[in-house]
Design a protein around this motif. Structure first.
Motif, PDB file in Angstrom:
ATOM      1  N   ASP A  27      -1.106  -7.624   6.215  1.00 32.86           N
ATOM      2  CA  ASP A  27      -0.688  -6.474   7.011  1.00 32.86           C
ATOM      3  C   ASP A  27       0.828  -6.320   7.052  1.00 32.86           C
ATOM      4  OD1 ASP A  27      -3.366  -5.583   8.255  1.00 32.86           O
ATOM      5  OD2 ASP A  27      -3.311  -7.746   8.635  1.00 32.86           O
ATOM      6  N   TYR A  28       1.548  -7.441   7.157  1.00 31.71           N
ATOM      7  CA  TYR A  28       3.009  -7.417   7.195  1.00 31.71           C
ATOM      8  C   TYR A  28       3.544  -8.595   6.392  1.00 31.71           C
ATOM      9  CZ  TYR A  28       2.236  -4.196  11.044  1.00 31.71           C
ATOM     10  OH  TYR A  28       1.815  -3.138  11.794  1.00 31.71           O
ATOM     11  N   ARG A  31       0.837  -1.190   0.000  1.00 29.87           N
ATOM     12  CA  ARG A  31       0.000   0.000   0.000  1.00 29.87           C
ATOM     13  C   ARG A  31       0.879   1.249   0.000  1.00 29.87           C
ATOM     14  NH1 ARG A  31      -2.287  -4.074   3.292  1.00 29.87           N
ATOM     15  NH2 ARG A  31      -0.494  -3.680   4.619  1.00 29.87           N
ATOM     16  N   ASP A  70       1.028   3.756   1.931  1.00 29.74           N
ATOM     17  CA  ASP A  70       1.515   4.220   3.228  1.00 29.74           C
ATOM     18  C   ASP A  70       2.227   3.121   4.019  1.00 29.74           C
ATOM     19  OD1 ASP A  70      -0.765   2.735   3.590  1.00 29.74           O
ATOM     20  OD2 ASP A  70      -1.706   4.110   5.021  1.00 29.74           O
ATOM     21  N   ASP A  71       2.501   1.993   3.387  1.00 26.91           N
ATOM     22  CA  ASP A  71       3.262   0.943   4.062  1.00 26.91           C
ATOM     23  C   ASP A  71       4.725   1.359   4.226  1.00 26.91           C
ATOM     24  OD1 ASP A  71       1.253  -0.885   4.547  1.00 26.91           O
ATOM     25  OD2 ASP A  71       1.549  -1.981   2.671  1.00 26.91           O
ATOM     26  N   ARG A  81       2.316  -2.219   7.738  1.00 27.68           N
ATOM     27  CA  ARG A  81       1.636  -1.054   8.280  1.00 27.68           C
ATOM     28  C   ARG A  81       2.526  -0.301   9.268  1.00 27.68           C
ATOM     29  NH1 ARG A  81      -3.488  -1.302   6.414  1.00 27.68           N
ATOM     30  NH2 ARG A  81      -4.358  -3.368   5.945  1.00 27.68           N
ATOM     31  N   ARG A  82       2.376   1.021   9.264  1.00 26.14           N
ATOM     32  CA  ARG A  82       3.280   1.890   9.994  1.00 26.14           C
ATOM     33  C   ARG A  82       3.022   1.934  11.497  1.00 26.14           C
ATOM     34  NH1 ARG A  82       6.662   5.984   9.422  1.00 26.14           N
ATOM     35  NH2 ARG A  82       6.570   5.936   7.141  1.00 26.14           N
ATOM     36  N   ASP A  83       1.767   1.897  11.944  1.00 16.78           N
ATOM     37  CA  ASP A  83       1.453   2.287  13.320  1.00 16.78           C
ATOM     38  C   ASP A  83       2.177   1.452  14.371  1.00 16.78           C
ATOM     39  OD1 ASP A  83      -0.101   0.118  12.544  1.00 16.78           O
ATOM     40  OD2 ASP A  83      -1.927   0.796  13.550  1.00 16.78           O
ATOM     41  N   ARG A 100      -4.438  -8.937  12.884  1.00 14.16           N
ATOM     42  CA  ARG A 100      -3.658  -8.669  11.684  1.00 14.16           C
ATOM     43  C   ARG A 100      -2.931  -9.943  11.252  1.00 14.16           C
ATOM     44  NH1 ARG A 100      -0.971  -2.565  12.446  1.00 14.16           N
ATOM     45  NH2 ARG A 100      -2.978  -1.502  12.736  1.00 14.16           N
TER      46      ARG A 100
END
Length: 454
Positions: free
Chosen positions: A217-218, A96, A98-99, A238-240, A195
């Motif tokens: 997700d990862y 994605r 924003d990954d 994912r960043r968070d 996730r």
């Protein structure tokens, strides 16, 4: 075979042969005194470098310099190469926008990094490679059911039974090559509020991956499995969680600011955001560049390579099935896809002896043992030591390589070993072994010999 991954748009169709690998024409000695072209059927362990990758690294070497804070031109070039490599790896796996792409040493390193970021329990199956089995700090290991359908049902029930932050699954088994339906698995996990991380060490060299399309997700992968053995891998996702976690390593490059230590000797640290938060120290620029170049090279040929490998895998399985006493290992009879990996046992012969005979008498490289998947081999092998032989195919594999393996196994079953073998230091070894023990001359004296620039 039915696809188990959503389609990611392919690069322009290739009209060229599959790319060349360094060492594809390597000749090795046999115990008989002959020399033959090496049949490397151990690509699932580590794959040789693509020629295009080696050329790219050679081109970059004169510019090699430290990155990010160097004002020199070479430093700026390497910084650009490193950051462009992130974009390339992300595109290769369909990330994605924003990954985050964090460069690591390998898949094991990437999964251990993520283990420090997960805010809760981790569920995984007992079929996993050790990197995706024992790196997690909390959670549950679920026995895989005898069918894919029942395994998915068991995952759904386990996720519903207790709060779970992350489901960790293999993209393709490093023992059997079987692929689970990843898009369906992510839907099951997301419905339960979990996730998903995919160990793509074996999947990435063989299939197009679409993180966004499958809802992954990862994802973790290794350059040394991806024809870029220069010490780099990647964690993509994912960043968070990555931004909230304690940095994987503490040191330069992972911080924005560090204050003078207080009276207690504690420094006030402002950490950088991911990916730099988890990349303390001087990064492996050459490894990242090699990994990105491998992604570019593979993206152009993965569809051609898929046809190539499926034909060879079918030939291998058919050949082995015709040899008396040979059994190929599988987990799920209803699995609809698999990468070009086949593990097998030969009745009456330890796996280590089979591998030694194939090497010493036929010039074939395979792997024997438990393949860092001890629980799975304990279930499948059915041998006294729980070991098997694994043949893994790839871009450099030819029909003659597959036929040589089948003929080598057939000859062993029919006539026994053509040489004497014994267990030496825990490994089956020809006795005597007339092959050169140090063909490169890199013993202690060789390391200090002239010719290395000083």
């Amino acid at each position: 075979m039915t696809a188990v991954l959503p389609a990611r748009p392919a690069a322009a169709a290739s009209t060229q042969p599959l790319p060349r690998l360094i060492g594809a024409e390597l000749e090795v000695p046999l115990v008989t005194g002959d020399r033959v072209r090496y049949a490397n059927l151990d690509l699932a362990a580590s794959a040789p470098a693509l020629a295009g990758v080696a050329d790219h690294v050679t081109e970059l070497l004169p510019f090699y310099a430290s990155v990010h804070r160097g004002a020199g031109y070479a430093s700026q070039v390497c910084t650009a190469v490193l950051e462009q490599a992130r974009e390339t790896v992300g595109r290769f796996v369909g990330a994605r926008g924003d990954d985050v792409v964090v460069f690591t040493r390998n898949t094991t390193d990437a999964l251990n990094l993520l283990a420090g970021c997960v805010p809760g329990r981790v569920l995984r199956l007992d079929v996993e490679h050790h990197a995706n089995l024992i790196s997690w700090r909390t959670g549950r290991v679920l026995p895989a059911a005898p069918t894919v359908a029942q395994t998915l049902a068991d995952l759904r029930a386990a996720l519903a039974a207790e709060p779970t932050a992350l489901l960790a699954v293999t993209g393709a088994s490093n023992v059997t090559g079987e692929i689970l339906p990843l898009a369906e698995i992510t839907a099951i996990a997301h419905a339960a509020g979990a996730r998903v991380v995919v160990d793509a060490a074996q999947l990435a060299p063989h299939r197009r991956i679409d993180i966004a399309g499958a809802g992954i997700d990862y994802l973790a992968l290794s350059g040394h499995k991806l024809y870029a053995p220069y010490g780099a891998g990647a964690l993509v996702g994912r960043r968070d969680w990555l931004d909230d976690a304690t940095p994987y390593l503490a040191g330069g490059g992972a911080v924005r600011a560090v204050a003078v230590p207080n009276a207690s000797g504690v420094s006030e640290v402002t950490w950088a955001a991911a990916p730099h938060r988890h990349e303390a120290g001087t990064p492996n620029v050459l490894g990242a560049a090699a990994l990105a170049q491998a992604c570019r090279c593979l993206d152009a040929v993965l569809d051609d390579a898929l046809d190539h490998e499926r034909a060879l895998l079918a030939r291998l399985e058919t050949g082995l099935a015709a040899v008396p006493g040979v059994r190929t290992l599988n987990v799920w009879p209803d699995a609809t896809d698999r990468v070009a990996v086949a593990s097998f046992v030969v009745d009456g012969y330890p796996a280590g002896l089979v591998a030694a005979v194939l090497s010493a008498e036929h010039g074939i490289g395979v792997r024997d043992g438990k393949f860092c998947a001890h629980p799975l081999l304990a279930r499948l092998a059915g041998t006294a030591d729980g070991c098997a032989v694994r043949a893994s195919l790839g871009l450099s594999t030819s029909t003659s390589d597959v036929d040589r393996l089948v003929e080598g196994v057939r000859a062993l079953v029919a006539d026994g070993p053509g040489w004497d073998y014994a267990v030496v230091d825990g490994r089956w070894t020809p006795v005597p072994d007339p092959r050169p023990a140090d063909p490169l001359g890199v013993g202690l004296t060789g390391l200090l010999a002239p010719g290395c620039g000083g």
